[in-house]
Design a protein around this motif. Structure first.
Motif, PDB file in Angstrom:
ATOM      1  N   ARG A  73       0.861  -1.203   0.000  1.00  0.00           N
ATOM      2  CA  ARG A  73       0.000   0.000   0.000  1.00  0.00           C
ATOM      3  C   ARG A  73       0.876   1.224   0.000  1.00  0.00           C
ATOM      4  NH1 ARG A  73      -4.842   0.454  -1.182  1.00  0.00           N
ATOM      5  NH2 ARG A  73      -5.514  -1.679  -1.256  1.00  0.00           N
ATOM      6  N   GLU A  74       0.553   2.174  -0.856  1.00  0.00           N
ATOM      7  CA  GLU A  74       1.208   3.482  -0.808  1.00  0.00           C
ATOM      8  C   GLU A  74       0.101   4.502  -0.762  1.00  0.00           C
ATOM      9  OE1 GLU A  74       4.109   4.353  -3.884  1.00  0.00           O
ATOM     10  OE2 GLU A  74       5.548   3.071  -2.838  1.00  0.00           O
ATOM     11  N   GLN A  75      -0.124   5.094   0.398  1.00  0.00           N
ATOM     12  CA  GLN A  75      -1.323   5.909   0.646  1.00  0.00           C
ATOM     13  C   GLN A  75      -2.556   5.110   0.209  1.00  0.00           C
ATOM     14  OE1 GLN A  75       1.132   8.259  -1.186  1.00  0.00           O
ATOM     15  NE2 GLN A  75       2.030   8.468   0.845  1.00  0.00           N
ATOM     16  N   ALA A  76      -3.370   5.699  -0.684  1.00  0.00           N
ATOM     17  CA  ALA A  76      -4.608   4.997  -1.037  1.00  0.00           C
ATOM     18  C   ALA A  76      -4.372   3.951  -2.131  1.00  0.00           C
ATOM     19  CB  ALA A  76      -5.638   6.016  -1.500  1.00  0.00           C
ATOM     20  N   GLU A  77      -3.132   3.893  -2.658  1.00  0.00           N
ATOM     21  CA  GLU A  77      -2.896   3.042  -3.826  1.00  0.00           C
ATOM     22  C   GLU A  77      -2.261   1.709  -3.468  1.00  0.00           C
ATOM     23  OE1 GLU A  77      -2.160   5.162  -8.047  1.00  0.00           O
ATOM     24  OE2 GLU A  77      -0.496   5.117  -6.649  1.00  0.00           O
ATOM     25  N   CYS A  78      -2.562   0.702  -4.309  1.00  0.00           N
ATOM     26  CA  CYS A  78      -1.865  -0.572  -4.192  1.00  0.00           C
ATOM     27  C   CYS A  78      -0.843  -0.600  -5.327  1.00  0.00           C
ATOM     28  CB  CYS A  78      -2.868  -1.711  -4.340  1.00  0.00           C
ATOM     29  SG  CYS A  78      -2.129  -3.316  -4.121  1.00  0.00           S
ATOM     30  N   VAL A  79       0.437  -0.827  -4.988  1.00  0.00           N
ATOM     31  CA  VAL A  79       1.483  -0.807  -6.011  1.00  0.00           C
ATOM     32  C   VAL A  79       2.265  -2.113  -5.989  1.00  0.00           C
ATOM     33  CG1 VAL A  79       1.706   1.717  -5.856  1.00  0.00           C
ATOM     34  CG2 VAL A  79       3.260   0.257  -4.526  1.00  0.00           C
ATOM     35  N   THR A  80       3.003  -2.379  -7.072  1.00  0.00           N
ATOM     36  CA  THR A  80       3.784  -3.611  -7.157  1.00  0.00           C
ATOM     37  C   THR A  80       4.998  -3.507  -6.231  1.00  0.00           C
ATOM     38  OG1 THR A  80       5.198  -2.822  -8.967  1.00  0.00           O
ATOM     39  CG2 THR A  80       3.132  -3.896  -9.596  1.00  0.00           C
ATOM     40  N   ALA A  81       5.393  -4.670  -5.689  1.00  0.00           N
ATOM     41  CA  ALA A  81       6.529  -4.678  -4.758  1.00  0.00           C
ATOM     42  C   ALA A  81       7.353  -5.954  -4.901  1.00  0.00           C
ATOM     43  CB  ALA A  81       6.021  -4.537  -3.323  1.00  0.00           C
ATOM     44  N   GLY A  82       7.177  -6.676  -6.019  1.00  0.00           N
ATOM     45  CA  GLY A  82       7.915  -7.930  -6.178  1.00  0.00           C
ATOM     46  C   GLY A  82       7.816  -8.446  -7.602  1.00  0.00           C
ATOM     47  N   GLY A  83       8.445  -9.600  -7.845  1.00  0.00           N
ATOM     48  CA  GLY A  83       8.447 -10.209  -9.179  1.00  0.00           C
ATOM     49  C   GLY A  83       7.097 -10.822  -9.487  1.00  0.00           C
ATOM     50  N   ARG A  84       6.648 -11.709  -8.598  1.00  0.00           N
ATOM     51  CA  ARG A  84       5.287 -12.224  -8.735  1.00  0.00           C
ATOM     52  C   ARG A  84       4.401 -11.239  -7.974  1.00  0.00           C
ATOM     53  NH1 ARG A  84       5.164 -18.595  -7.559  1.00  0.00           N
ATOM     54  NH2 ARG A  84       6.406 -18.031  -5.738  1.00  0.00           N
ATOM     55  N   VAL A  85       3.411 -10.690  -8.635  1.00  0.00           N
ATOM     56  CA  VAL A  85       2.622  -9.589  -8.056  1.00  0.00           C
ATOM     57  C   VAL A  85       1.281 -10.089  -7.518  1.00  0.00           C
ATOM     58  CG1 VAL A  85       1.539  -7.355  -8.550  1.00  0.00           C
ATOM     59  CG2 VAL A  85       3.757  -7.915  -9.561  1.00  0.00           C
ATOM     60  N   LEU A  86       0.541 -10.835  -8.343  1.00  0.00           N
ATOM     61  CA  LEU A  86      -0.801 -11.284  -7.960  1.00  0.00           C
ATOM     62  C   LEU A  86      -1.006 -12.725  -8.428  1.00  0.00           C
ATOM     63  CD1 LEU A  86      -2.635  -8.086  -9.243  1.00  0.00           C
ATOM     64  CD2 LEU A  86      -2.422  -8.708  -6.829  1.00  0.00           C
ATOM     65  N   ALA A  87      -1.891 -13.439  -7.741  1.00  0.00           N
ATOM     66  CA  ALA A  87      -2.241 -14.804  -8.147  1.00  0.00           C
ATOM     67  C   ALA A  87      -3.757 -14.846  -8.308  1.00  0.00           C
ATOM     68  CB  ALA A  87      -1.769 -15.809  -7.102  1.00  0.00           C
ATOM     69  N   VAL A  88      -4.212 -14.768  -9.551  1.00  0.00           N
ATOM     70  CA  VAL A  88      -5.645 -14.707  -9.851  1.00  0.00           C
ATOM     71  C   VAL A  88      -6.174 -16.142  -9.878  1.00  0.00           C
ATOM     72  CG1 VAL A  88      -7.350 -13.954 -11.536  1.00  0.00           C
ATOM     73  CG2 VAL A  88      -5.247 -12.624 -11.203  1.00  0.00           C
ATOM     74  N   THR A  89      -7.100 -16.448  -8.971  1.00  0.00           N
ATOM     75  CA  THR A  89      -7.486 -17.843  -8.740  1.00  0.00           C
ATOM     76  C   THR A  89      -8.989 -18.021  -8.887  1.00  0.00           C
ATOM     77  OG1 THR A  89      -5.668 -17.913  -7.160  1.00  0.00           O
ATOM     78  CG2 THR A  89      -7.230 -19.743  -7.095  1.00  0.00           C
ATOM     79  N   SER A  90      -9.399 -18.940  -9.751  1.00  0.00           N
ATOM     80  CA  SER A  90     -10.830 -19.177  -9.980  1.00  0.00           C
ATOM     81  C   SER A  90     -11.148 -20.657  -9.858  1.00  0.00           C
ATOM     82  CB  SER A  90     -11.235 -18.715 -11.380  1.00  0.00           C
ATOM     83  OG  SER A  90     -11.024 -17.339 -11.529  1.00  0.00           O
ATOM     84  N   VAL A  91     -12.395 -20.933  -9.492  1.00  0.00           N
ATOM     85  CA  VAL A  91     -12.859 -22.316  -9.457  1.00  0.00           C
ATOM     86  C   VAL A  91     -13.847 -22.545 -10.596  1.00  0.00           C
ATOM     87  CG1 VAL A  91     -12.558 -22.642  -6.977  1.00  0.00           C
ATOM     88  CG2 VAL A  91     -14.712 -21.701  -7.834  1.00  0.00           C
ATOM     89  N   GLY A  92     -14.106 -23.820 -10.912  1.00  0.00           N
ATOM     90  CA  GLY A  92     -15.064 -24.129 -11.970  1.00  0.00           C
ATOM     91  C   GLY A  92     -15.411 -25.599 -11.970  1.00  0.00           C
ATOM     92  N   GLU A  93     -16.329 -25.944 -12.871  1.00  0.00           N
ATOM     93  CA  GLU A  93     -16.781 -27.329 -12.992  1.00  0.00           C
ATOM     94  C   GLU A  93     -15.670 -28.240 -13.491  1.00  0.00           C
ATOM     95  OE1 GLU A  93     -19.557 -29.067 -12.144  1.00  0.00           O
ATOM     96  OE2 GLU A  93     -19.723 -27.189 -11.028  1.00  0.00           O
ATOM     97  N   ASN A  94     -14.752 -27.660 -14.274  1.00  0.00           N
ATOM     98  CA  ASN A  94     -13.598 -28.408 -14.757  1.00  0.00           C
ATOM     99  C   ASN A  94     -12.466 -27.399 -14.996  1.00  0.00           C
ATOM    100  OD1 ASN A  94     -14.142 -27.172 -17.290  1.00  0.00           O
ATOM    101  ND2 ASN A  94     -15.666 -28.772 -17.683  1.00  0.00           N
ATOM    102  N   VAL A  95     -11.310 -27.899 -15.395  1.00  0.00           N
ATOM    103  CA  VAL A  95     -10.141 -27.027 -15.517  1.00  0.00           C
ATOM    104  C   VAL A  95     -10.383 -25.936 -16.564  1.00  0.00           C
ATOM    105  CG1 VAL A  95      -7.683 -26.946 -16.132  1.00  0.00           C
ATOM    106  CG2 VAL A  95      -8.545 -28.817 -14.723  1.00  0.00           C
ATOM    107  N   ASP A  96     -11.047 -26.300 -17.674  1.00  0.00           N
ATOM    108  CA  ASP A  96     -11.321 -25.310 -18.718  1.00  0.00           C
ATOM    109  C   ASP A  96     -12.184 -24.170 -18.188  1.00  0.00           C
ATOM    110  OD1 ASP A  96      -9.860 -26.506 -20.631  1.00  0.00           O
ATOM    111  OD2 ASP A  96     -11.538 -27.554 -21.589  1.00  0.00           O
ATOM    112  N   ALA A  97     -13.241 -24.525 -17.447  1.00  0.00           N
ATOM    113  CA  ALA A  97     -14.161 -23.502 -16.929  1.00  0.00           C
ATOM    114  C   ALA A  97     -13.450 -22.623 -15.906  1.00  0.00           C
ATOM    115  CB  ALA A  97     -15.384 -24.172 -16.310  1.00  0.00           C
ATOM    116  N   ALA A  98     -12.643 -23.230 -15.056  1.00  0.00           N
ATOM    117  CA  ALA A  98     -11.895 -22.447 -14.059  1.00  0.00           C
ATOM    118  C   ALA A  98     -10.934 -21.501 -14.773  1.00  0.00           C
ATOM    119  CB  ALA A  98     -11.139 -23.378 -13.117  1.00  0.00           C
TER     120      ALA A  98
END
Ligand code: AMP
Ligand code: GLY
Length: 432
Positions: free
Chosen positions: A367-392
């Motif tokens: 966090r930098e004041q009100a902002e979220c900024v990058t601080a590393g090599g891997r930044v975010l891990a976007v994770t979803s679930v689904g009925e199968n791997v394709d849907a996820a």
């Protein structure tokens, strides 16, 4: 219950968020911007055992969950137990399964766990002589922890000799190269298999597959992991049974019988070869990004499992799943795993997190004041679930489109082995 989660990656955010959702009061240290949304963030030095113990005492936490391997290799779990603080993570001696590849290989040999044939060398001349007379492709591994970079899969003798020179003489990874493991090169898809253990019993989690290379098509340099999914179709029930009976069981039993019971997470990296599954490595913590997809699928409350493992009273024998499949796509800074910029503003996190069946875990953010900024090599891990791997995968990649930061880099082919079903599912009938 008050829980301290040690670490600063997406794995730790996923654990912290889950514990928070289950009603725990979470302290994250050193944490990241995401962990700050599900608990308090505190400063800590993950290289200093006293700093971690002092924080645990000051915060009066009832459980410490250790995310990464380095504090375990330094003995943080031993020091916490001495203070009667429950800890999810193994002792320093048990952590040798990850912190010393020579220890792990000798252990596998003693307990007949299937792995590539190998030799251990402490003298570069002897390693070189062995490599020169070998008539098969080899892999050279630094014995100690080298942040995943101490392994060279050699295409020819010259590369193998160069690796020995770099690791043992030039000490490219310091003392990690004091000794090396030289082992036969195997071929096949790689999978990650995790169990939670209290040192005696163990509870298998869903199998997963990581994508270690930086670029699509499994090209480019090795990274910490650019994405994962679960379940990998190549892990058939038959293969899972083989891994449980021939790998996990003898490992947990063997560690206990040698007086170094392994409590916490055991993460086995395996290659599914034509001759059957073979262990490439052990880790004594959850994989990242494997943890994100395993937790996304897991239905059981996590806190009781971690606490039972920490207190040596794990009695559950199987887990239930809330989702048939999950996928995690890692968003990295441009240049990762090489040098990259930090402090870059990130946009669209809220709209991505609103998508159905999706969670955005933070890795290198602050966090930098009100902002979220990058601080590393891997930044975010976007994770979803689904009925199968394709849907996820469809959901995860939709969410990826909502998030913007300059230099946003990611793989577009996470889960390709599940989609094309290009896999070997042969099972060994022979002895390792
Ligand atoms: P490790 O840290 O031992 O898991 O090795 C890192 C990576 O090197 C693995 O994920 C594999 O891609 C590769 N690797 C390790 N050992 C072997 C082997 N015996 N044969 C082929 N590739 C290997
Ligand atoms: N994703 C691989 C690891 O955590 O070591």
């Amino acid at each position: 219950m008050k829980v301290l989660v040690l670490g600063a990656g997406a794995r730790e955010h996923a654990i912290a968020k889950r514990l928070h959702d289950e009603g725990a009061r979470v302290v994250g240290a050193p944490g990241n911007a995401g962990m700050g949304q599900c608990g308090e963030i505190r400063d800590v030095d993950l290289k200093n055992v006293a700093s971690m113990v002092d924080l645990s005492k000051k915060e009066e936490v009832e459980l410490v969950v250790v995310g990464p391997e380095a504090p375990l290799a330094l003995g943080v779990a031993d020091a916490l137990r001495e203070q009667s603080i429950a800890v999810f993570g193994p002792t320093q001696r048990a952590a040798q399964l990850e912190s010393s590849k020579a220890f792990a290989k000798e252990f596998m040999k003693r307990h007949r766990v299937p792995t590539a044939p190998f030799c251990v060398f402490t003298q570069p001349e002897e390693a070189e002589a062995y490599v020169r007379q070998a008539d098969r492709p080899l892999v050279i591994k630094a014995d100690g922890l080298a942040a995943g970079k101490g392994v060279v899969v050699a295409d020819d003798t010259a590369q193998a000799l160069e690796a020995i020179d770099q690791l043992m003489r030039k000490r490219a990874f310091g003392d990690a190269g004091q000794s090396v493991v030289v082992e036969e090169r195997l071929v096949g898809p790689e999978v990650s298999f995790h169990v939670i253990s209290d040192g005696e019993s163990f509870l298998p989690l869903a199998p997963a597959q990581d994508h270690k290379r930086a670029l699509d098509g499994d090209r480019g340099p090795n990274t910490g992991g650019m994405g994962a999914y679960s379940p990998p179709p190549m892990v058939t029930q038959e293969i899972e049974q083989f891994i449980l009976s021939q790998v996990v069981e003898p490992t947990i039993r063997g560690m206990a019988s040698e007086g170094t019971p392994l409590s916490g997470a055991l993460f086995v990296g395996l290659m599914l070869t034509d001759a059957g599954p073979r262990v490439l490595e052990y880790n004594v913590r959850f994989g990242d990004p494997e943890c994100e997809v395993m937790l996304a699928r897991l239905d059981n409350p996590l806190l009781p499992l971690l606490l039972a493992a920490a207190q040596g009273r794990l009695d559950a024998t199987s887990v239930s799943y809330r989702a048939p499949a999950a996928m995690c796509v890692v968003l990295a800074s441009e240049g990762y795993p090489g040098p990259y910029e930090t402090g870059v503003p990130i946009r669209g996190l809220d709209s991505a997190a609103k998508l159905d069946g999706t969670e955005v875990f933070h890795a290198g953010t602050r966090r930098e004041q009100a902002e979220c900024v990058t601080a590393g090599g891997r930044v975010l891990a976007v994770t979803s679930v689904g009925e199968n791997v394709d849907a996820a995968g469809e959901r995860a990649y939709q969410a990826v489109e909502h998030i913007e930061f300059q230099g946003k880099s990611f793989r577009r082919d996470i889960g390709w082995q599940a989609r094309t079903r290009q896999h070997s599912s042969k099972l060994a009938r022979s002895e390792p």
